[in-house]
Enzyme design. Structure first.
Site, PDB file in Angstrom:
ATOM      1  N   ASP A  81       5.917  -5.940   5.949  1.00 28.70           N
ATOM      2  CA  ASP A  81       6.443  -7.234   6.367  1.00 28.70           C
ATOM      3  C   ASP A  81       6.307  -8.289   5.276  1.00 28.70           C
ATOM      4  OD1 ASP A  81       3.704  -7.262   6.609  1.00 28.70           O
ATOM      5  OD2 ASP A  81       3.663  -8.424   8.446  1.00 28.70           O
ATOM      6  N   THR A 123       5.567   0.580   6.573  1.00 28.42           N
ATOM      7  CA  THR A 123       4.188   0.287   6.951  1.00 28.42           C
ATOM      8  C   THR A 123       3.650   1.475   7.704  1.00 28.42           C
ATOM      9  OG1 THR A 123       2.751  -1.050   8.362  1.00 28.42           O
ATOM     10  CG2 THR A 123       5.076  -0.981   8.953  1.00 28.42           C
ATOM     11  N   ILE A 124       2.580   2.014   7.233  1.00 28.75           N
ATOM     12  CA  ILE A 124       2.007   3.195   7.873  1.00 28.75           C
ATOM     13  C   ILE A 124       1.476   2.855   9.258  1.00 28.75           C
ATOM     14  CG2 ILE A 124      -0.375   2.989   7.064  1.00 28.75           C
ATOM     15  CD1 ILE A 124      -0.151   6.001   6.264  1.00 28.75           C
ATOM     16  N   ASP A 125       1.166   1.566   9.500  1.00 26.43           N
ATOM     17  CA  ASP A 125       0.637   1.136  10.795  1.00 26.43           C
ATOM     18  C   ASP A 125       1.702   1.066  11.880  1.00 26.43           C
ATOM     19  OD1 ASP A 125      -1.735   0.856   9.470  1.00 26.43           O
ATOM     20  OD2 ASP A 125      -1.704  -1.338   9.422  1.00 26.43           O
ATOM     21  N   GLY A 139       0.813  -1.215   0.000  1.00 30.05           N
ATOM     22  CA  GLY A 139       0.000   0.000   0.000  1.00 30.05           C
ATOM     23  C   GLY A 139       0.845   1.262   0.000  1.00 30.05           C
ATOM     24  N   ILE A 144      -4.850  10.139   4.126  1.00 26.52           N
ATOM     25  CA  ILE A 144      -3.618  10.066   4.922  1.00 26.52           C
ATOM     26  C   ILE A 144      -2.528   9.332   4.156  1.00 26.52           C
ATOM     27  CG2 ILE A 144      -2.607   9.079   7.013  1.00 26.52           C
ATOM     28  CD1 ILE A 144      -5.287   9.543   8.402  1.00 26.52           C
ATOM     29  N   ARG A 178      -4.619  -2.311  10.952  1.00 24.85           N
ATOM     30  CA  ARG A 178      -5.222  -3.631  10.722  1.00 24.85           C
ATOM     31  C   ARG A 178      -5.006  -4.551  11.927  1.00 24.85           C
ATOM     32  NH1 ARG A 178      -6.720  -6.940   6.481  1.00 24.85           N
ATOM     33  NH2 ARG A 178      -6.509  -5.200   5.045  1.00 24.85           N
TER      34      ARG A 178
END
Length: 569
Positions: free
Chosen positions: A264, A292-294, A175, A451, A339
């Site tokens: 990942d 990873t934005i998370d 993403g 975002i 997530r």
């Protein structure tokens, strides 16, 4: 003296004599010899040594309790050949990264051109010492073992690629995330300006671009202002990973440095690519830049783009607060990314201070009955006449599953498709207040794609630059790795360490307690939930035990895992 363990490939030493006495065998290992037939210590040319420790090759069968180690580890026997562990005094363990000299003999080295670079003429020390490492655990007690360390990132005095021979490629997968274009720009400019590399190519549209798209030539001029744009100029996609076809293409085109930017799943793909490259004994370095934005990549302090995401998420919360305050019994509901990990929701909530309730995947909650979410919302509206709720996209999926039949569909990256928790909560809240005959207005805001698509802020731009330059230095020095910041220092981390587990918010830590105190929300947790969370934290933060690790190494891994690299204060 340190002993460096390199496990052989799975088909090596099959007929090696197995030692009967496990305890006696372990003593011999610790003394640096196995008492049986043993390959002589590797003696690469002095300039080709990737580190200063003495190297000893030990047969797989010489390790005691191998079956127990295999059962306790997520590192398979097939992966064991790629694990490098160096031991030192006082419980020091270096979880090292692979180097070209591990499998390609007699590689020539070159002086690093940075020593003659005018921009670096005032730098006090050009190069990182080969023995410099960074501890995974920075908080220790007086009698603590030194624990697990990673190789420090930075330029080396000798490099394993001549600038004229380098043919580098860059690919972005998964993403979107703020900062992707900045990393691409700094990889291109760093290779060109620091190491005089002229052959740099972009792989378009993710992994499948290796064999389905043309390569895009990249120059400092062509990428000059791309950091001002969101997204990625190379395009991206999920899936499309055919390892052998990718490496065939790398080999056919003469690529010898591969820079892979992604989360990942992407780093797992990078690991597979490296293993295939090593199997073919190709002189190719693979450098992963975790994205990873998370912020759920294991080991590292944070991933690039996270600061930008929190800043933009706070703007969405501000809008929800305005909407809630402007209506009688107004509710602003904001769904944010997360997530499996609720870092964006947690940090944006703490930054905003206007949030009354934050829901994340790591912290279970329930809707109905005494102490439930719906009762809390009703009480808060009666007290304040308005309310702001922040929910991470992965929160409450078990509750949705009880009321809505959902399929186990997955996206191209293998991620389970989630149902919209924000929309589900909106309907549940509306239905609840209808039964109460209480007027209310709810505004649902989902800023996810806004975002993801914005350019990175100043903080992330600096971070992206450092990550890109660290990746370049490591690749030029012949390493294959994932680059990341650990305890404020940039390091080279083995692929298996960042792909074996996921970083999550610890609801048993002080940062989550600070959030509960800030929002005044109930924890929604029973004692059973808390006990389970503590046990999950313990298991999730225990790194996979490398195959063949003796009890001293295992103890150091366990000790280093007791405090997360993302530990709170």
């Amino acid at each position: 003296m340190a002993s460096h363990i390199i496990l052989p490939p799975e088909d090596a030493d099959e007929n090696h004599h197995r030692e009967e006495d496990g305890e006696e065998e372990e003593e011999r290992e610790e003394l640096g010899h196995d008492g049986g037939e043993r390959a002589p210590p590797e003696q690469p040319p002095k300039a080709a040594l990737p580190f200063s420790a003495t190297c000893v090759r030990i047969s797989r069968d010489s390790y005691p309790n191998l079956r127990a180690l295999r059962n306790a580890s997520s590192v398979s026997l097939a992966d064991a050949a790629y694990v490098k562990i160096s031991e030192g005094d006082f419980g020091y363990v270096l979880d090292d990264v692979p180097h070209l000299t591990d499998y390609v003999p007699d590689i020539p080295t070159y002086p690093n051109p940075l020593q003659d670079h005018p921009a670096y003429s005032t730098v006090k020390q050009y190069f990182v010492n080969e023995d410099d490492t960074v501890p995974q655990k920075v908080v220790v007690q007086k009698n603590s073992r030194r624990g697990v360390h990673f190789r420090r990132a930075g330029p080396r005095q000798r490099i394993y690629f001549g600038p004229d021979e380098v043919k580098a490629c860059i690919v972005t997968c998964g993403g979107l995330c703020p900062g992707l274009n900045t990393v691409i720009r700094e990889l291109v400019c760093g290779l060109s300006h620091m190491y005089n590399v002229n052959s740099i190519f972009g792989i378009q549209n993710g992994y499948k671009g290796f064999y389905s798209s043309n390569y895009l030539p990249l120059t400092p001029k062509s990428v000059n202002d791309i950091h001002k744009r969101g997204g990625t100029i190379l395009g991206t996609s999920r899936g499309g990973h055919d390892t052998k076809k990718i490496v065939d293409n790398i080999q056919d085109r003469g690529i010898n440095q591969v820079y892979i930017i992604g989360g990942d799943g992407t780093q797992k793909g990078a690991y597979d690519i490296f293993k295939e490259i090593r199997k073919r004994s190709l002189k190719v370095s693979v450098a992963g830049v975790p994205k990873t934005i998370d912020n759920d990549i294991a080991i590292i302090d944070k991933s690039f783009g996270f600061d930008t995401a929190v800043e933009e998420a706070q703007r969405a919360i501000d809008s929800a607060h305005v909407e809630a305050c402007s209506a009688e019994n107004g509710i602003g509901l904001v769904k944010l990314m997360g997530r499996y990990s609720g870092f964006i929701a947690m940090c944006a909530t703490l930054a905003s201070r206007d949030v009354d309730c934050c829901l994340i995947p790591e912290s279970p909650f329930y809707m109905d009955g005494e102490g439930g979410l719906l009762e809390y919302i009703e009480r808060r509206l009666k007290e304040n006449k308005h309310m702001v709720i922040v929910v991470a996209e992965g929160a409450g999926q078990d509750l949705i599953a009880k009321s809505i039949a959902k399929s186990d569909q997955q996206d191209a990256s293998g991620n389970k498709l989630l149902l919209d928790i924000g929309l589900w909560l909106t309907h549940k809240i509306k239905d609840y207040f209808k039964t109460k005959k209480m007027e209310m207005t709810i505004k649902y805001i989902d800023p996810t794609y806004m975002i993801r698509a914005i350019p990175s802020n100043a903080s992330d731009n600096v971070y992206c630059t450092l990550l890109a330059h660290s990746a370049i230095h490591g690749a030029m020095a012949g390493y294959s790795f994932t680059v990341g910041m650990v305890n404020g220092r940039h390091t080279y981390i083995p692929f298996y360490r960042v792909t074996s587990t996921r970083n999550k918010v610890k609801i048993t830590d002080r940062m989550w307690a600070r959030l509960l105190s800030s929002t005044n929300q109930p924890s929604f947790l029973s004692q059973k939930d808390i006990d389970e969370a503590m046990e999950d934290d313990r298991l999730a933060n225990r790194p996979p035990l490398p195959m063949g690790a003796n009890h001293r190494v295992a103890s150091s891994f366990e000790q280093s895992s007791s405090t997360s690299s993302n530990g709170e204060i």
